[in-house]
Design a protein around this motif. Sequence first.
Motif, PDB file in Angstrom:
ATOM      1  N   PHE A  27       0.990  -1.180  -0.133  1.00  0.00           N
ATOM      2  CA  PHE A  27       0.005   0.048   0.054  1.00  0.00           C
ATOM      3  C   PHE A  27       0.923   1.149   0.149  1.00  0.00           C
ATOM      4  N   TRP A  28       0.278   2.574  -0.372  1.00  0.00           N
ATOM      5  CA  TRP A  28       1.055   3.616  -0.375  1.00  0.00           C
ATOM      6  C   TRP A  28       1.508   4.133   0.806  1.00  0.00           C
ATOM      7  N   PHE A  29       2.568   3.918   1.298  1.00  0.00           N
ATOM      8  CA  PHE A  29       2.912   3.914   2.928  1.00  0.00           C
ATOM      9  C   PHE A  29       2.899   5.350   3.324  1.00  0.00           C
ATOM     10  N   GLU A  30       3.649   6.398   2.272  1.00  0.00           N
ATOM     11  CA  GLU A  30       3.668   7.665   2.751  1.00  0.00           C
ATOM     12  C   GLU A  30       2.125   8.430   2.754  1.00  0.00           C
ATOM     13  N   ASN A  31       1.106   7.454   2.561  1.00  0.00           N
ATOM     14  CA  ASN A  31      -0.084   8.338   2.625  1.00  0.00           C
ATOM     15  C   ASN A  31      -0.908   7.971   3.916  1.00  0.00           C
ATOM     16  N   PHE A  32      -0.131   7.293   4.946  1.00  0.00           N
ATOM     17  CA  PHE A  32      -0.886   6.499   5.932  1.00  0.00           C
ATOM     18  C   PHE A  32      -0.084   7.200   7.372  1.00  0.00           C
ATOM     19  N   GLY A  33      -1.010   7.542   8.055  1.00  0.00           N
ATOM     20  CA  GLY A  33      -0.413   7.441   9.477  1.00  0.00           C
ATOM     21  C   GLY A  33      -0.003   6.038  10.066  1.00  0.00           C
ATOM     22  N   MET A  34       0.910   6.198  10.873  1.00  0.00           N
ATOM     23  CA  MET A  34       1.557   4.905  11.411  1.00  0.00           C
ATOM     24  C   MET A  34       1.311   4.936  12.979  1.00  0.00           C
ATOM     25  N   PRO A 101      -6.292   6.877   3.943  1.00  0.00           N
ATOM     26  CA  PRO A 101      -7.445   7.666   3.099  1.00  0.00           C
ATOM     27  C   PRO A 101      -8.597   6.604   3.113  1.00  0.00           C
ATOM     28  N   TYR A 102      -9.760   7.058   3.234  1.00  0.00           N
ATOM     29  CA  TYR A 102     -11.076   6.395   3.011  1.00  0.00           C
ATOM     30  C   TYR A 102     -10.951   5.213   4.077  1.00  0.00           C
ATOM     31  N   GLY A 103     -10.377   5.569   5.226  1.00  0.00           N
ATOM     32  CA  GLY A 103     -10.838   4.637   6.205  1.00  0.00           C
ATOM     33  C   GLY A 103      -9.905   3.267   6.065  1.00  0.00           C
ATOM     34  N   ARG A 104      -9.008   3.346   5.084  1.00  0.00           N
ATOM     35  CA  ARG A 104      -8.136   2.066   4.927  1.00  0.00           C
ATOM     36  C   ARG A 104      -7.323   1.876   6.253  1.00  0.00           C
ATOM     37  N   GLN A 105      -7.393   0.484   6.983  1.00  0.00           N
ATOM     38  CA  GLN A 105      -6.373   0.306   7.924  1.00  0.00           C
ATOM     39  C   GLN A 105      -6.180  -1.158   7.767  1.00  0.00           C
ATOM     40  N   TYR A 106      -4.807  -1.136   8.287  1.00  0.00           N
ATOM     41  CA  TYR A 106      -3.961  -2.350   8.260  1.00  0.00           C
ATOM     42  C   TYR A 106      -3.273  -2.784   9.645  1.00  0.00           C
TER      43      TYR A 106
END
Length: 117
Positions: A27-34, A101-106
């Motif tokens: 996934f697009w790591f740079e777009n996600f809070g961790m 984005p869009y609530g995607r979570q992993y």
Amino acid sequence: QVQLVESGGGLVAPGGSLRLTCVASGFWFENFGMNWFRQAPGKGLEWVAGIANGGVSRYYEDSVKGRFTISRDNTRRTVFLQMNNLKPEDTAVYFCYALGPYGRQYWGKGTAVTVSH
């Protein structure tokens, strides 16, 4: 295929240090809070620390402030949790969590940390 793979857990004496690593893929790591969460034996899931996608904004649960540091390297798609002055109450399985984005979570599968003599 989305993956979050944690490593770096282990057994450490009180007062010791560990550095947890979470490597992301798929996934697009740079777009996600961790974030890092933990679950102590017999207890619920607890949020520990978070870092915004740019890496500037960082947040900590009160009990770890001043002892833990979260950081990220977007070029390596990796987030770290440096844990110093560990206490027995830090014993838990630590999980890496990505929210984007869009609530995607992993979620990762976790790495176990035991703080004991």
